[in-house]
Structure formats: C-alpha cells, structure tokens
Design a protein around this motif. Structure first.
Motif, PDB file in Angstrom:
ATOM      1  N   PRO A 238       0.803  -1.224   0.000  1.00  0.00           N
ATOM      2  CA  PRO A 238       0.000   0.000   0.000  1.00  0.00           C
ATOM      3  C   PRO A 238       0.833   1.271   0.000  1.00  0.00           C
ATOM      4  O   PRO A 238       0.367   2.323  -0.435  1.00  0.00           O
ATOM      5  N   ASP A 239       2.097   1.179   0.453  1.00  0.00           N
ATOM      6  CA  ASP A 239       2.945   2.370   0.480  1.00  0.00           C
ATOM      7  C   ASP A 239       3.737   2.536  -0.813  1.00  0.00           C
ATOM      8  O   ASP A 239       4.490   3.497  -0.958  1.00  0.00           O
ATOM      9  N   GLY A 240       3.588   1.597  -1.749  1.00  0.00           N
ATOM     10  CA  GLY A 240       4.255   1.720  -3.040  1.00  0.00           C
ATOM     11  C   GLY A 240       5.735   1.421  -3.037  1.00  0.00           C
ATOM     12  O   GLY A 240       6.399   1.569  -4.062  1.00  0.00           O
ATOM     13  N   LYS A 241       6.294   0.998  -1.918  1.00  0.00           N
ATOM     14  CA  LYS A 241       7.724   0.715  -1.847  1.00  0.00           C
ATOM     15  C   LYS A 241       8.036  -0.647  -2.460  1.00  0.00           C
ATOM     16  O   LYS A 241       7.150  -1.446  -2.725  1.00  0.00           O
ATOM     17  N   HIS A 242       9.339  -0.896  -2.642  1.00  0.00           N
ATOM     18  CA  HIS A 242       9.765  -2.147  -3.241  1.00  0.00           C
ATOM     19  C   HIS A 242       9.445  -3.323  -2.328  1.00  0.00           C
ATOM     20  O   HIS A 242       9.393  -3.193  -1.105  1.00  0.00           O
ATOM     21  N   ARG A 243       9.287  -4.469  -2.946  1.00  0.00           N
ATOM     22  CA  ARG A 243       8.928  -5.689  -2.238  1.00  0.00           C
ATOM     23  C   ARG A 243       9.924  -6.035  -1.132  1.00  0.00           C
ATOM     24  O   ARG A 243       9.561  -6.582  -0.088  1.00  0.00           O
ATOM     25  N   TYR A 244      11.203  -5.718  -1.346  1.00  0.00           N
ATOM     26  CA  TYR A 244      12.233  -6.139  -0.396  1.00  0.00           C
ATOM     27  C   TYR A 244      12.509  -5.105   0.698  1.00  0.00           C
ATOM     28  O   TYR A 244      13.381  -5.317   1.536  1.00  0.00           O
ATOM     29  N   GLU A 245      11.782  -3.993   0.716  1.00  0.00           N
ATOM     30  CA  GLU A 245      12.005  -2.992   1.762  1.00  0.00           C
ATOM     31  C   GLU A 245      11.245  -3.363   3.038  1.00  0.00           C
ATOM     32  O   GLU A 245      10.218  -4.043   2.990  1.00  0.00           O
ATOM     33  N   PRO A 246      11.733  -2.908   4.212  1.00  0.00           N
ATOM     34  CA  PRO A 246      11.102  -3.289   5.487  1.00  0.00           C
ATOM     35  C   PRO A 246       9.645  -2.850   5.565  1.00  0.00           C
ATOM     36  O   PRO A 246       9.252  -1.819   5.013  1.00  0.00           O
ATOM     37  N   PHE A 247       8.852  -3.651   6.265  1.00  0.00           N
ATOM     38  CA  PHE A 247       7.446  -3.345   6.482  1.00  0.00           C
ATOM     39  C   PHE A 247       7.119  -3.636   7.940  1.00  0.00           C
ATOM     40  O   PHE A 247       7.561  -4.638   8.510  1.00  0.00           O
ATOM     41  N   THR A 248       6.341  -2.745   8.566  1.00  0.00           N
ATOM     42  CA  THR A 248       5.975  -2.911   9.971  1.00  0.00           C
ATOM     43  C   THR A 248       4.649  -3.651  10.086  1.00  0.00           C
ATOM     44  O   THR A 248       3.615  -3.173   9.614  1.00  0.00           O
ATOM     45  N   TRP A 249       4.676  -4.823  10.697  1.00  0.00           N
ATOM     46  CA  TRP A 249       3.474  -5.612  10.939  1.00  0.00           C
ATOM     47  C   TRP A 249       2.969  -5.315  12.359  1.00  0.00           C
ATOM     48  O   TRP A 249       3.690  -5.529  13.335  1.00  0.00           O
TER      49      TRP A 249
END
Length: 268
Positions: A238-249
């Motif tokens: 949803p933030d449009g960033k690359h697949r391999y960038e960190p994501f906060t769950w």
C-alpha cells in the motif's frame, strides 16, 4: 526450503567480482530476476556462475532452477521428483555417496543474489510473515550450488543444450531457526558464505575442502533480516515501496516468541 530469491542489484557488480567472467546470457533484462519464486513459475531461468570444463573459464549463464532428474523417463514422475531437487541439503553431498548430489559434487556453481526470503509462522495468524534476508554490506552475494547440462529435442527435432541447478542449504543458525520456524523443511537456511569461500567453491577443490565449506555457519551479526509486506500472490504494498524494503506488521512479536498474546500480556 528456499523458494524465493531476489537479484535487484546491477549485474556489473558480479563482473567486477569475477573480472574474467564470460557473459553467456541470452536474457539481459535484470528486472526478470527482481523476485524469483520457484513455486510461481516452475523451474525458472536464472543467472548462475560456473566453470567451463573445456576452457577452464568462468562463465555467467542462465540455467533452470531445479536439477532435472534425467534418470527418470516418465515426464510426470520426472517433474514431481524435480520439485524436490530445487534445493540441495549440503549434508548429503559427501555423506551419502549413493545420492545424485554426490555424482554432481564437482559440477559446482554460484547463484548471485541480492537477498533471499523466508516465511515465519505466528500463533493465531492465518498468514505467515515474510522476511527478507541478506548478507550485511553486500549488494550481491553468492550461494553455492550444483549444476548439470542435458539435451532437449523440440517438435522440429532441434537439439538444445539446457542447464539446471540446485541451491545449497544447511541447518539454520540461531536467527534463521526463528524465522524459518514451520513446515516440513523448517530450521533450514541457504548456505551463506564469506567471500573467500565463495571463490574457493568454484576452484578445483578436494572433498575435505568441500566439507569445510559445508560446515561454515554464518554468524548472525553478519546477516541483515527484517519483515517485508508480501511475497506470493498478494497485492502490491500500500505504500508503493519495493517488495524487499522493510514493512511494519502490527502486533508482530520479537523473534524467538511466536505468540502475540504473551507480548500483549507484558505490555498491558
């Protein structure tokens, strides 16, 4: 079981690491390897480095991920068996001399990657959390593997030489055992190596030296690892960033604790 890898760095980094590398690739669009999932496309083409037996030169070429079991003639049985030849348990290469891997032990290759992915199971969550794993401070590193050549014949009778490879794995270190914590092949990880052992893997080494490569366990502080948004079959971030960038769950417990309720009990 490692089924997801990524090569999103400039391939020129590979050529600088191996200055005399001969480039045999037919597919030059590196976006093809941005995220390679062997379940989404069975036995996909991927760039690997191998030593040409005739010339002795190192070459960069594309081979199919998943060693073809040529000893099986029935196409369906062959494909079913091949699904289990995507990864190679390093322990079997030398210890099981009746294995197919022992026969291929001198056909060694390196698989260039920017990083790999693995899924972590959380108690009570319907979906596993994907993690990105890489070696720190390296845009590209190299996972050892084994390869082979075989010939195919198309409907017109044209014979083509096709290569296939498998990726080497080992028992997980203390971080990876918390990430790869579920499934029939849990507590496994790719065989991450330091630069000197990567180079050695392509040399004409004896079995004792191969055993030393298999025994190497990368220290946890030399790995970069973090949760990402999604890997397979889900919508884009949803933030449009690359697949391999960190994501906060939200509510994700720390590694080593897979029960979100126990974390909430501490917080409240």
């Amino acid at each position: 079981m490692c089924w997801d890898i990524s090569l999103h760095s400039d391939i020129e980094i590979v050529k600088r690491a191996f200055p005399k590398l001969r480039d045999e690739r037919k597919q030059l669009d590196m976006n093809m390897y941005y995220h390679e999932n062997v379940q989404a496309i069975l036995f996909p083409n991927y760039p690997i480095i191998y030593r040409d037996k005739d010339s002795g030169d190192l070459a960069l070429t594309e081979m199919e991920w998943g060693v073809l079991p040529g000893y099986i003639q029935d196409p369906k049985q062959q494909a079913d068996r091949r699904r289990n030849m995507i990864n190679i348990r390093s322990e079997r290469v030398l210890e099981d001399r009746k294995s197919y891997w022992y026969r291929l032990r001198n056909q060694r290759c390196l698989i260039p990657v920017s990083g790999t992915y693995e899924h972590r199971k959380i108690l009570g969550w319907s979906k596993k959390v994907p993690y990105y794993i890489a070696e720190k401070d390296r845009d590209i590193f190299y996972i050892p593997g084994l390869y082979q050549w075989h010939e195919t014949v198309d409907a017109d009778g044209v014979v083509e030489k096709v290569g296939s490879f498998g990726l080497m794995t080992r028992a997980a270190n203390s971080v990876m055992q918390y990430i790869h914590n579920d499934g029939p092949n849990k507590h496994r990880m790719p065989l991450f190596l330091p630069r000197e052992l990567e180079q050695q893997w392509l040399d004409d080494i004896a079995e004792p030296d191969m055993a030393s490569v298999f025994a190497f366990e990368i220290p946890t502080d030399e790995l970069a690892y973090y949760p990402v948004y999604t890997l397979r079959g889900y919508p884009e971030r949803p933030d449009g960033k690359h697949r391999y960038e960190p994501f906060t769950w939200d509510g994700l417990p720390p590694l080593g604790n897979d029960d979100p309720k126990s974390v909430q009990g501490v917080l409240f």
